[in-house]
Scaffold this motif. Structure first.
Motif, mmCIF file in Angstrom:
data_model
loop_
_atom_site.group_PDB
_atom_site.id
_atom_site.type_symbol
_atom_site.label_atom_id
_atom_site.label_comp_id
_atom_site.label_asym_id
_atom_site.label_seq_id
_atom_site.Cartn_x
_atom_site.Cartn_y
_atom_site.Cartn_z
ATOM 1 N N PHE A 3 0.833 -1.200 0.000
ATOM 2 C CA PHE A 3 0.000 0.000 0.000
ATOM 3 C C PHE A 3 0.870 1.252 0.000
ATOM 4 O O PHE A 3 0.672 2.174 -0.799
ATOM 5 C CB PHE A 3 -0.930 -0.019 1.219
ATOM 6 C CG PHE A 3 -1.654 1.273 1.454
ATOM 7 C CD1 PHE A 3 -2.693 1.665 0.626
ATOM 8 C CD2 PHE A 3 -1.299 2.104 2.514
ATOM 9 C CE1 PHE A 3 -3.369 2.868 0.842
ATOM 10 C CE2 PHE A 3 -1.973 3.298 2.734
ATOM 11 C CZ PHE A 3 -3.003 3.679 1.891
ATOM 12 N N ASP A 4 1.851 1.286 0.901
ATOM 13 C CA ASP A 4 2.735 2.454 0.995
ATOM 14 C C ASP A 4 3.488 2.699 -0.305
ATOM 15 O O ASP A 4 3.597 3.838 -0.771
ATOM 16 C CB ASP A 4 3.743 2.271 2.136
ATOM 17 C CG ASP A 4 3.139 2.538 3.498
ATOM 18 O OD1 ASP A 4 2.254 3.409 3.600
ATOM 19 O OD2 ASP A 4 3.566 1.891 4.469
ATOM 20 N N THR A 5 3.989 1.648 -0.888
ATOM 21 C CA THR A 5 4.734 1.780 -2.148
ATOM 22 C C THR A 5 3.826 2.238 -3.275
ATOM 23 O O THR A 5 4.208 3.096 -4.083
ATOM 24 C CB THR A 5 5.404 0.438 -2.515
ATOM 25 O OG1 THR A 5 6.263 0.054 -1.427
ATOM 26 C CG2 THR A 5 6.228 0.559 -3.774
ATOM 27 N N ALA A 6 2.619 1.705 -3.332
ATOM 28 C CA ALA A 6 1.671 2.104 -4.380
ATOM 29 C C ALA A 6 1.321 3.589 -4.275
ATOM 30 O O ALA A 6 1.281 4.295 -5.287
ATOM 31 C CB ALA A 6 0.400 1.253 -4.303
ATOM 32 N N VAL A 7 1.093 4.069 -3.049
ATOM 33 C CA VAL A 7 0.769 5.483 -2.865
ATOM 34 C C VAL A 7 1.969 6.349 -3.241
ATOM 35 O O VAL A 7 1.824 7.355 -3.948
ATOM 36 C CB VAL A 7 0.306 5.779 -1.420
ATOM 37 C CG1 VAL A 7 0.146 7.281 -1.195
ATOM 38 C CG2 VAL A 7 -1.003 5.060 -1.108
#
Length: 183
Positions: A3-7
């Protein structure tokens, strides 16, 4: 970290110059030093009008919140997003976001102080929303600039709100048991 990487990837892919400049200003104005300046001004103003318990809430929440934030950063030891995605050069740990946490501590106690004010114009919803909107913009600036992972900022907001509420509850409970303590 999916999630963090996608954002982070989405933010990097959608950066534009004027927005980056705007978030640089917001992140600079919203740093922990600025939060302490605002809180010091509030404490002095509250003491001048005899609102000692509110001054204790603001000062206590901010000072101990800063200690808690640093302890959490040390305990978790989370690395920040990588460079070149990260547009901010910082050596400290990432979790939780200090900008998000300290701005939300201040927002939480500021709302309580405003609601306790004897002046009805300070109870207006727009005025009460301003500290939260400011904290949200500050936290979002940290994500946009790649200074923090999204979950660092979300945790900062949660820890900050809970810490502020804890101080409000504690000082209110002490003042209720000992009315002279609130003067």
């Amino acid at each position: 970290m999916g999630f963090d990487t996608a954002v982070l990837d989405w933010m990097v892919g959608h950066r534009i110059d004027w927005l980056t400049t705007m978030f640089w200003v917001i992140t600079t104005v919203g740093n922990t030093v600025s939060m302490f300046v605002w809180s010091a001004v509030a404490v002095v103003a509250l003491l001048r009008v005899g609102r000692r318990s509110d001054a204790v809430v603001v000062a206590g929440a901010m000072l101990t919140g800063w200690g808690l934030m640093n302890a959490l950063k040390f305990a978790f030891g989370r690395e920040r997003p990588p460079i070149p995605e990260r547009l901010v050069d910082i050596a400290s740990h990432s979790f939780p976001s200090g900008h998000a946490m300290m701005s939300m501590v201040l927002a939480t106690v500021a709302i309580a102080v405003l609601l306790r004010s004897p002046h009805p114009w300070l109870h207006r919803p727009v005025l009460l929303a301003l500290p939260v909107v400011a904290s949200l913009l500050i936290g979002f600036s940290r994500i946009y600039l790649g200074a923090h992972w999204t979950t660092d900022v979300l945790a900062g907001w949660v820890f900050g709100a809970l810490w502020g509420l804890g101080w409000i509850y504690a000082v209110t409970a002490i003042s209720a048991r000992n009315p002279s303590a609130g003067r």
